[in-house]
Structure formats: C-alpha cells, structure tokens
Scaffold this motif. Structure first.
Motif, PDB file in Angstrom:
ATOM      1  N   UNK A   1       0.901  -1.058   0.032  1.00  0.00           N
ATOM      2  CA  UNK A   1       0.139   0.002   0.019  1.00  0.00           C
ATOM      3  C   UNK A   1       0.878   1.404  -0.108  1.00  0.00           C
ATOM      4  N   UNK A   2       0.828   2.037  -1.158  1.00  0.00           N
ATOM      5  CA  UNK A   2       1.645   3.282  -1.331  1.00  0.00           C
ATOM      6  C   UNK A   2       0.903   4.417  -1.226  1.00  0.00           C
ATOM      7  N   UNK A   3       1.164   5.415  -0.425  1.00  0.00           N
ATOM      8  CA  UNK A   3       0.686   6.596  -0.315  1.00  0.00           C
ATOM      9  C   UNK A   3       1.525   7.801  -1.118  1.00  0.00           C
TER      10      UNK A   3
ATOM     11  N   UNK B   1      -0.388   2.275   5.516  1.00  0.00           N
ATOM     12  CA  UNK B   1       0.480   2.167   4.317  1.00  0.00           C
ATOM     13  C   UNK B   1       1.785   1.415   4.882  1.00  0.00           C
ATOM     14  N   UNK B   2       2.197   0.981   3.702  1.00  0.00           N
ATOM     15  CA  UNK B   2       3.797   0.369   3.622  1.00  0.00           C
ATOM     16  C   UNK B   2       4.769   1.354   3.417  1.00  0.00           C
TER      17      UNK B   2
ATOM     18  N   UNK C   1       2.180  -0.054 -12.281  1.00  0.00           N
ATOM     19  CA  UNK C   1       2.680  -0.872 -13.111  1.00  0.00           C
ATOM     20  C   UNK C   1       3.220  -2.061 -12.433  1.00  0.00           C
ATOM     21  N   UNK C   2       3.733  -1.786 -11.334  1.00  0.00           N
ATOM     22  CA  UNK C   2       4.281  -2.957 -10.213  1.00  0.00           C
ATOM     23  C   UNK C   2       3.215  -3.714  -9.528  1.00  0.00           C
ATOM     24  N   UNK C   3       1.855  -3.146  -9.979  1.00  0.00           N
ATOM     25  CA  UNK C   3       0.794  -3.810  -9.219  1.00  0.00           C
ATOM     26  C   UNK C   3       0.661  -3.477  -7.742  1.00  0.00           C
ATOM     27  N   UNK C   4       1.090  -2.375  -7.439  1.00  0.00           N
ATOM     28  CA  UNK C   4       0.752  -1.868  -5.897  1.00  0.00           C
ATOM     29  C   UNK C   4      -0.318  -1.123  -5.739  1.00  0.00           C
ATOM     30  N   UNK C   5      -0.848  -1.028  -4.764  1.00  0.00           N
ATOM     31  CA  UNK C   5      -2.194  -0.373  -4.358  1.00  0.00           C
ATOM     32  C   UNK C   5      -1.844   1.062  -4.148  1.00  0.00           C
TER      33      UNK C   5
ATOM     34  N   UNK D   1      -7.252   2.916 -11.279  1.00  0.00           N
ATOM     35  CA  UNK D   1      -8.003   2.734 -10.279  1.00  0.00           C
ATOM     36  C   UNK D   1      -7.077   3.087  -8.939  1.00  0.00           C
ATOM     37  N   UNK D   2      -7.365   3.849  -8.171  1.00  0.00           N
ATOM     38  CA  UNK D   2      -7.041   4.287  -7.075  1.00  0.00           C
ATOM     39  C   UNK D   2      -7.711   4.785  -5.983  1.00  0.00           C
ATOM     40  N   UNK D   3      -7.182   5.099  -4.715  1.00  0.00           N
ATOM     41  CA  UNK D   3      -7.944   5.876  -4.125  1.00  0.00           C
ATOM     42  C   UNK D   3      -7.105   7.274  -3.604  1.00  0.00           C
ATOM     43  N   UNK D   4      -7.854   8.471  -3.869  1.00  0.00           N
ATOM     44  CA  UNK D   4      -7.832   9.575  -3.701  1.00  0.00           C
ATOM     45  C   UNK D   4      -8.335  10.420  -2.735  1.00  0.00           C
ATOM     46  N   UNK D   5      -7.693  11.403  -1.917  1.00  0.00           N
ATOM     47  CA  UNK D   5      -8.261  12.217  -0.756  1.00  0.00           C
ATOM     48  C   UNK D   5      -7.882  13.687  -1.420  1.00  0.00           C
TER      49      UNK D   5
END
Length: 727
Positions: A2-4, A66-67, A22-26, A44-48
C-alpha cells in the motif's frame, strides 16, 4: 504494498504513481489540487482531496496502514516563497512534519521525501555532492533543508527509515510552467504557440535537467533497496539554456529566440553528482536531454490537439442569469415595500375602519420582523412612523406640533419597541439556527469523510475475505469464520477472536492477553484450551522476551529457535495506536511455520484487532446506555450479556470465572461500586443483578482466587458472597 503518494495528482507525483501501479501496488493519493489535476491519474486508485497539514490525514493513516509513503506535496515556486514565506513554510514544513509523524506513528516501513538542489544555494564546487555545505538563498530552499533535517532526526530518534532525494531540474510530460524545471515547459508552450523563446542573460548558464520518468524509476527502486539518508537525484550532466533552445529548434523547426537581460541572483551553473545513488540502488538515468525533450514535445503536441478537439465539441454552458436570480437578494425588501404601499393606500383613503393606524403598524412590524429579522423589522418601523406622520399631516396637524404631541411620541416609541424586540429575538434565533446549520454541515462533511474511509476499509476487508475464501487452504470456511468477528461486545470479540485464529491457523492453543494501563502486566482474557493447558493467568511483561519484541517493534514474533515456555507466534493488537493486547499461539504443526502462515496470522490478528477496536468505540459511543449514571455499574441487560459470554467461554474452552453478589440499597450503589472498583482488575465487571442486588464478574478466576478476593473485600468492610463459579 500500500503506497501513499502526497501530491500524487501533480507533475512528478502522477508519474511516480504510474510507476508503482505498473508494479501492481495499491495506490493512495493525498492532494489539495492546488497545482495537481485528477485527470493526470487514469487508473484505479483511492484519492483524498486534502492538504497535507489537515488533521483528517490521521483518519486515513489509521484506516489504511500504508507500507510506503512518498511525500511530494509541496509549494514549488521559489518566487512565491519570497512573496509569501509563511505559506511556503505551512506547506513545506508543517505539512511534511504532519505526514512524517503519522508515518512513524502508524509504522510505515519507508518514508521518501522530495527535496531540491535549492538547498545548496550558490556553490561553485561542481558537481555538487551530498557532503557539500547547504546554504540555501530562498525560503523554498530553506524549507526543503529543514525537511531533510526532520527526516534525518526521525531516523536517529525513532529508527524510522527515511530517504531524502535532492532533485535537480525535473522536466517531462504534464509539467506546468512553475517550479525550477519550468523553463522546459515554457519553451514547449512558446514553441507550440509560435512564440519566441525567452532567454535571460547570455544563455550560457547551465542546469542539470532530469526526465521525470527517471525520477519515478529511482524512487521505485529506492523502496526495494536498503538505503536511507540524503541522495542527489540527477543526471550529473550540465546543459546550457542555449543548448536547450537549439534542441527545440531541431525538434520543431526554426524558432525565434529573444535574448533578455539576466535575472539578478540567478545561479550561473548547477549540476549534482549522482554517484552515491547510482551505487546505492543500482540505477542510472535512461533518458538523455534530447530523448527526454522529444518525448516531452510529442506529449505536449498530442495534449494540445486533444484539448482543441474537446474545445470544439463542448458548447458554452454558462447561461445568463434570469430575472428571478437577480431579484432574489432583494425579495424581502420588495415584499416589505409592496405590503406597506397596500397598507398606506387603505389608511390614507380611510378604507380601514376596524383598526387604527397604530394597531395596523404594530401588526405589520411584527409580521415582517418575525419573517425576516432585524433588518426588515427596522425598515417596517421606519415606514410605519412615516405613514403615521403623513396621516397626522393629512388630518391638518402641523409637523412642529407633532414634536410636542405625547400621544404621537408614544406611538413612535411603541413601533420602535415592537420592532426592536421582535426583530432582535428573531434575528438571534436565526443566527443560532445558522450556527447550528454550520455545525451540522461540518459534522456531515466529517461524517462523509469518515464514512468514505470506513467504506473503503470494509471493501478491503471484504476483498481479503474473498481472497481467503478462494484460496486453496480455506476449503470455503474462512469467510464464515471471519464473519464471526462482527460483534459489538468486547468479551464476545475476545471469545470469537481466539476461535477464529485457532480455525484459520489450525492451531491447538490460542490465547489473548490484555495489558494493564502501564503495560507492565498482562492478564489472560481468552483461551481455546484452558482446561487442558497449564496457562498463566497473569504474566509480567519484562520477564518475557517475546512480549518485549512485540512492544518494541510492533510486529509479529515468531519462535524460530523453538525456545521453551515461549509461544510459537505472538502478534500485537492495537487500540488508539497503542498495543493493548497480544494474541499468542502456543503450538502448531511444524509444516505451518512458514512465511505464508506468518502472513495469514498477521492478517487474521489485524481483523481481530479491528473488530475489538470497533467494539470498544461502540462502547464509548453508547456509554450512557451501558452504565448507571455517575457510576461504573453496568445496567442489568448489559451485565447479563457479559455473563453469557463468560458462560460460553467456560463451556467451550474451560475458562473459569466467578460471580459475586451483594444486597445494596439503591441510593448507595454508586458509593459501594466505587469501593469495589479500587479492588478489582481491568478485566472484571460490576453490574446489576436485579433492583437491589449488585454483582461482580471476576474474569479467569479459580477457587483460590475467589477466596483471596473475598478476604480482601472483608478487610475493606465489603460483604459479598459467591453466586456462581467454583468454590
């Protein structure tokens, strides 16, 4: 992972997001859209939409865990930093500290900070290495230097892994004309608009231009490399502005160039040594300046064409304001005046015989004061006084004589009194209603924000459950097992949690220990095999290495050395960002001691912790419905529910408990309960058994414990007897 990415909708941030996607991270993004654009991200992503210094950011960190955090959000204009250093500091320092602190607080594995070559200031020792003295000459450079210091100190103080990249002049697709690398964007825009390229000075000043794709690749590689500290992120190559203009002419064709006077304080030459980073992450820039500019120009050409096509197909949507929209702000005044004119006509033509002018005026003032408040009330007063004056003059009175007429002054005073009282009262009520509406709006916005985070968390949990459901090890059972955690009573969550872990992990003996307030002791609250195991009811935290490991690292402990008197696995449960309990597995088959089962244990305990946190929050929110007012005594129904959980644990797992009772006068319940609570543990409960009986549930308590507790009560003049349990 999970990358912020803060500033993820911006120029650099969107390319970094593309690389990780592209590396399949969230991908998760926080951006206030001050310079970024949502259309920069198409996957597709989550934005704030938030500022990085907004307190709401903590809700996101709390929900997602997050990681990796990549902090790119910043005020990027050097000119603006001079014009408004306070704004620059709020964005580049306060915002950084907020995100950095949250990353450390919520156990992010690596934090990456975007710094700048501006920290070096004017320095002729080229190429500049990371060891060169920092002497920034702009507020922007100062704020970036301060940011690096924060990151380094967080590494020293907390052992929190941080990486700071000093970017050289970044350019590429999606860039606007702001920032240090804006010269490329300006040249692109001028070229496409057939305008002259503006070069300040002789054009021989040099910069270290780096393509944004190389930036994104370096950041991605750094997350997988064991590096920390400060690194130059550059090409280690100087390119003059004249060379830049020549390349554009080669790409586009002949372009006019205007040579203008040089800018005062402009750095003559700048190039960064990138050797340290190249060695640290096995990276090197892929794009030279010509290739990078060609890709940037091609993108800008396509983007310009798409915008022109869109502009020709979209009709103007702005409609002229209609009459009602123009009149709306003056509606109350128009209504007031129209009603007054009608009243004045009736009064002056003597068509009103039932009421006199004073009564009509009072009624008129009250109506408009009640409808619209103080402004219309005062207007009505003024109009009514005017009407009264005109009526008197029509009757043959002289204006001077009215000034000595007590009856006239009484009527005027009455109008003023009614107008002020009614208008002020209504206005005060209106203001309070507006304040309440404002508070409601703020609460609704906060609710929507939290609801969005909660919905996202549920989606992640549901997705995880489906993955477990479809995994080869689940046999279609794990989904239904995890659903058992949907409880709102902590005792039931404890009981369900050990059962879930036992079934998912195929373990024999699972326990939950709860810390006391100062984390010195742990008390056993749930166990799947109490009757057949020599389980410790209470343990001292500093006497067990695995407990210290969990407390210090906040991670799972795995007993790979097979130490005796030590669980095979132990995992923390968090409450309010603090470890509140530990789940342990005492024994499991050797073949299950794998990385897969370690991850499975981590996921399962996180779900259990989430269920417990939800239950405790529910209790906090419904505290008024659980406890008798001004006491710590549970209502009868709540106490019964806890008793049922204890009986269930006894029947299933052999967990002992005891219930004590005493007869207490209703008025003395609070005093009696306060005396009891000082002698009980955090895991015990006080509640009503009926109208005149108070009860105490002693968790995980055997015969010897009951005798000891009763004797302790007697020593404090508290008389109780055993109602249920072993004795």
């Amino acid at each position: 992972m999970k990358v912020l990415i803060t500033g993820g909708y911006g120029f650099i941030g969107s390319h970094v997001a593309d690389r990780f996607h592209k590396e399949d991270h969230e991908i998760f993004i926080i951006d206030d859209l001050s310079s970024g654009k949502k259309e920069n991200i198409t996957f597709k992503h989550k934005g704030y939409v938030l500022s990085v210094d907004d307190p709401k950011c903590e809700e996101i960190f709390k929900a997602v865990r997050f990681d990796i955090v990549i902090h790119l959000a910043a005020q990027i204009s050097v000119v603006k930093s001079f014009n408004n250093p306070l704004l620059d500091t709020e964005s580049n320092v306060v915002g950084l500290v907020n995100i950095l602190s949250l990353s450390q607080k919520y156990h992010v594995k690596k934090f990456i900070f975007a710094s700048s070559a501006a920290v070096y200031g004017v320095n002729g020792e080229l190429p500049l290495s990371e060891e060169e003295e920092c002497a920034p000459i702009s507020p922007y450079g100062i704020s970036k230097w301060i940011g690096e210091t924060y990151c380094e100190k967080w590494n020293e103080i907390y052992g929190f892994e941080t990486v700071c990249f000093r970017f050289s002049n970044v350019y590429g697709p999606r860039q606007n004309s702001k920032g240090e690398g804006g010269v490329v964007s300006k040249f692109v825009n001028n070229t496409l608009n057939s305008e002259a390229l503006k070069i300040f000075g002789d054009g021989e000043q040099t910069r270290d231009f780096i393509y944004v794709g190389d930036i994104a690749d370096a950041i991605y590689r750094s997350t997988n490399a064991p590096i920390s500290g400060v690194f130059n992120l550059s090409t280690n190559t100087e390119t003059s502005i004249n060379d830049l203009a020549q390349i554009f002419q080669d790409i586009h064709g002949k372009v006019k160039v205007n040579m203008l006077p040089g800018k005062e304080g402009d750095i003559r030459h700048s190039v960064l040594n990138n050797r340290k980073l190249m060695n640290g992450i096995d990276w090197s820039p892929l794009y030279d300046i010509r290739t990078g500019l060609e890709k940037t120009y091609q993108w800008a050409t396509r983007d310009r064409a798409q915008k022109e096509i869109a502009a020709t197909t979209v009709e103007a949507t702005d409609k002229p304001k209609n009459f009602a929209h123009v009149v709306k702000p003056f509606k109350a005044y128009i209504e007031n005046i129209v009603v007054f004119l009608i009243i004045a006509w009736f009064v002056l033509t003597n068509d009103i015989s039932i009421f006199n002018t004073t009564e009509i005026g009072v009624f008129y003032i009250m109506i408009f004061g009640a409808m619209y408040g103080i402004k219309q009330s005062i207007l009505s007063v003024g109009l009514s006084i005017g009407l009264l004056t005109i009526e008197k003059l029509f009757e043959g009175r002289e204006f001077i004589s009215l000034l000595y007429d007590t009856s006239f002054f009484f009527q005027v005073a009455l109008f003023l009194f009614i107008g002020l009282v009614v208008g002020y009262s209504v206005q005060r009520k209106t203001n309070r209603l507006q304040e309440q509406r404002q508070k409601m709006t703020e609460l609704e916005q906060r609710y929507e924000f939290l609801e969005g985070i909660h919905t996202e968390t549920r989606e992640v949990k549901d997705e995880l459950q489906l993955r477990l459901l479809n995994s080869e090890d689940s046999f279609g059972e794990i989904y239904s097992i995890i659903k058992e955690l949907d409880e709102l009573e902590p005792e039931k969550v404890f009981s369900k949690a050990v059962q879930v872990v036992k079934q998912v992990m195929d373990a024999d003996n699972v326990s939950i220990y709860v810390f006391n307030r100062n984390q010195a002791f742990l008390r056993l609250v749930a166990n799947t095999n109490f009757s057949q195991s020599a389980q410790k009811n209470s343990i001292k935290a500093n006497e067990y290495e695995y407990i210290q490991h969990v407390l210090q690292t906040g991670t799972i402990f795995v007993n790979k050395e097979l130490w005796p008197d030590t669980p095979i696995m132990a995992a923390p449960i968090y409450r309010n960002n603090k470890i509140s309990a530990v789940i342990t597995i005492d024994w499991m088959e050797f073949k299950h001691m794998s990385l897969y089962h370690e991850n499975l244990f981590k996921i399962t305990t996180e779900l259990a912790g989430s269920a417990l946190d939800r239950a405790l929050r529910y209790i906090e929110a419904t505290e008024a419905n659980r406890f008798i007012p001004e006491t710590n005594v549970l209502y009868l129904e709540v106490f019964k529910s806890i008793l049922e959980s204890k009986r269930e644990q006894k029947d299933k797992y052999g967990m002992p408990y005891a219930v004590l009772e005493a007869f207490v006068v209703q008025q003395e319940i609070g005093t009696y309960a306060n005396k009891l609570s000082n002698l009980l543990r955090e895991t015990d409960y006080i509640g009503m058994l009926d109208q005149n009986r108070i009860g105490v549930v002693l968790s995980n308590t055997n015969r010897n414990d009951v005798e000891l507790i009763l004797s302790r009560f007697e020593a404090n003049n508290i008389s109780m007897r055993l109602l249920e349990g072993e004795m």
